[in-house]
Design a protein around this motif. Structure first.
Motif, PDB file in Angstrom:
ATOM      1  N   PRO A  77       0.853  -1.199   0.000  1.00  0.00           N
ATOM      2  CA  PRO A  77       0.000   0.000   0.000  1.00  0.00           C
ATOM      3  C   PRO A  77       0.885   1.244   0.000  1.00  0.00           C
ATOM      4  O   PRO A  77       0.926   2.002   0.975  1.00  0.00           O
ATOM      5  CB  PRO A  77      -0.817  -0.148   1.287  1.00  0.00           C
ATOM      6  N   ALA A  78       1.607   1.439  -1.070  1.00  0.00           N
ATOM      7  CA  ALA A  78       2.592   2.521  -1.129  1.00  0.00           C
ATOM      8  C   ALA A  78       2.883   2.856  -2.580  1.00  0.00           C
ATOM      9  O   ALA A  78       2.707   2.021  -3.466  1.00  0.00           O
ATOM     10  CB  ALA A  78       3.897   2.062  -0.454  1.00  0.00           C
ATOM     11  N   ASN A 116       2.299  -1.038  -6.497  1.00  0.00           N
ATOM     12  CA  ASN A 116       1.261  -0.453  -5.643  1.00  0.00           C
ATOM     13  C   ASN A 116       0.017  -1.366  -5.627  1.00  0.00           C
ATOM     14  O   ASN A 116      -0.352  -1.940  -6.655  1.00  0.00           O
ATOM     15  CB  ASN A 116       0.900   0.936  -6.193  1.00  0.00           C
ATOM     16  N   THR A 142     -10.136   1.787  -5.333  1.00  0.00           N
ATOM     17  CA  THR A 142     -10.393   0.796  -4.283  1.00  0.00           C
ATOM     18  C   THR A 142     -10.759   1.558  -3.007  1.00  0.00           C
ATOM     19  O   THR A 142      -9.986   2.383  -2.524  1.00  0.00           O
ATOM     20  CB  THR A 142      -9.164  -0.100  -4.033  1.00  0.00           C
ATOM     21  N   ILE A 147      -8.153   5.355  -0.119  1.00  0.00           N
ATOM     22  CA  ILE A 147      -8.670   5.177  -1.482  1.00  0.00           C
ATOM     23  C   ILE A 147      -7.463   4.996  -2.388  1.00  0.00           C
ATOM     24  O   ILE A 147      -6.575   5.859  -2.436  1.00  0.00           O
ATOM     25  CB  ILE A 147      -9.509   6.383  -1.967  1.00  0.00           C
ATOM     26  N   GLU A 162      -2.382   7.699  -7.386  1.00  0.00           N
ATOM     27  CA  GLU A 162      -2.622   8.288  -6.056  1.00  0.00           C
ATOM     28  C   GLU A 162      -3.753   9.318  -6.023  1.00  0.00           C
ATOM     29  O   GLU A 162      -3.651  10.347  -5.334  1.00  0.00           O
ATOM     30  CB  GLU A 162      -1.322   8.921  -5.518  1.00  0.00           C
ATOM     31  N   HIS A 165      -5.723  10.946  -2.949  1.00  0.00           N
ATOM     32  CA  HIS A 165      -5.242  12.098  -2.179  1.00  0.00           C
ATOM     33  C   HIS A 165      -5.543  13.434  -2.847  1.00  0.00           C
ATOM     34  O   HIS A 165      -4.957  14.450  -2.496  1.00  0.00           O
ATOM     35  CB  HIS A 165      -3.733  11.956  -1.929  1.00  0.00           C
TER      36      HIS A 165
HETATM   37  C1  BGC Z   1      -2.178   5.084  -0.549  1.00  0.00           C
HETATM   38  C2  BGC Z   1      -2.116   4.314  -1.856  1.00  0.00           C
HETATM   39  C3  BGC Z   1      -2.823   2.976  -1.690  1.00  0.00           C
HETATM   40  C4  BGC Z   1      -4.218   3.166  -1.119  1.00  0.00           C
HETATM   41  C5  BGC Z   1      -4.914   1.837  -0.866  1.00  0.00           C
HETATM   42  C6  BGC Z   1      -3.601   5.197  -0.091  1.00  0.00           C
HETATM   43  O1  BGC Z   1      -3.649   5.871   1.135  1.00  0.00           O
HETATM   44  O2  BGC Z   1      -1.623   6.385  -0.701  1.00  0.00           O
HETATM   45  O3  BGC Z   1      -0.768   4.111  -2.230  1.00  0.00           O
HETATM   46  O4  BGC Z   1      -2.910   2.369  -2.964  1.00  0.00           O
HETATM   47  O5  BGC Z   1      -4.161   3.889   0.084  1.00  0.00           O
HETATM   48  O6  BGC Z   1      -4.198   1.025   0.007  1.00  0.00           O
END
Ligand code: BGC
Length: 261
Positions: A77-78, A116, A142, A147, A162, A165
């Motif tokens: 998740p990054a 990611n 997602t 999100i 991303e 955000h």
């Molecule tokens: C992160 C994304 C990630 C999403 C879902 C967001 O807060 O910035 O990199 O894909 O959460 O896990």
């Protein structure tokens, strides 16, 4: 297994996908021709603290339990650029700046590709799921703790978008519109849908996609909130549900069809 004519039944090319989440690390081999899991999924708890070293050991344990010796695709998740994790959402902050791909290669002894989580899930939806073979611009979102987003254009993934955000009224969109926000604030479907409306309207005005796909656990209940949205862009629930990350990771693994840069 013997096929109908006595010849061995054709088994498709396989890869291995691992999905690292805040609470669980899940993995399975994947049939790359069909996008189906080619073995029972294994899930182990995400170690706490969820440092890169600790998580890499769990990944090694999962692939070891399958005796898998080919390449692996791993979601995090990054943001991931050139094998380095640049951010950390719902995972230990020590992932920021970590050489994740190198670490996973060293710990597992396999050719690892790190991507990611939303990119992996979105890519799988575009190939085998709700946006299968779509030739236009698909935005997969997602809805979960945060999100995540994936943009797929003519079948090609543009990684690390991303868009969870995006700032709306001075606030990070995922803070208001994620499924976690719905839970945290105990929002009715109607109230949450108003926030989603604002979110998807902003996305469609900025990107003019041809299709939105909505994934994340809550997409099982899409009938409760998607009909409440009024958008010009068609919006549909994800089809692969919680296997999408594993499938997409396996597809994006080295040697896979469309590894992002
Ligand atoms: C992160 C994304 C990630 C999403 C879902 C967001 O807060 O910035 O990199 O894909 O959460 O896990």
């Amino acid at each position: 297994m013997a096929g109908p004519t006595g010849t061995p039944a054709r088994t498709g090319a396989r890869s291995f996908g691992i999905d690292i989440g805040g609470s669980g690390v899940k993995g399975a081999p994947v049939d790359l021709d069909t996008g189906a899991l080619a073995g029972e999924r294994v899930r182990l708890a995400t170690p706490q603290p969820s440092t890169p070293d600790a998580v890499a050991k769990v990944v090694a344990e999962i692939i070891g339990s399958f005796g898998w010796d080919g390449p692996i695709g791993v979601t995090v998740p990054a943001v991931v650029t050139h094998g380095v994790t640049r951010t950390a959402a719902n995972i230990d902050p020590s992932w920021i700046g970590a050489e994740a791909e190198a670490l996973l290669r060293e710990t597992t002894g396999r050719d690892a590709t790190v991507v990611n989580d939303a990119d992996a899930a979105g890519y799988a939806e575009a190939r085998f799921g709700a946006a299968r073979d779509h030739s236009g611009i698909v935005l997969v979102t997602t809805l979960g703790t945060g999100i995540g987003t994936a943009m797929i254009v003519g079948g090609r993934l543009i990684p690390n978008t991303e868009l969870g955000h995006i700032e709306i009224d001075g606030e990070d969109a995922e803070h208001r519109a994620s499924d976690a926000a719905r839970d945290r604030e105990d929002l009715s479907w109607e109230k949450w849908a108003k926030r989603l409306q604002r979110y998807y309207r902003t996305l469609e005005n900025l990107f003019w996609p041809d299709l939105f796909v909505v994934g994340g656990g809550v997409s099982k209940k899409a009938d409760k909130f998607l009909p409440l949205l009024d958008l010009r862009t068609p919006i549909v629930p994800a089809a692969l549900r919680n296997e999408a990350g594993i499938v997409g990771a396996a597809m994006l693994a080295s040697g896979g069809p469309a590894r992002p840069a």
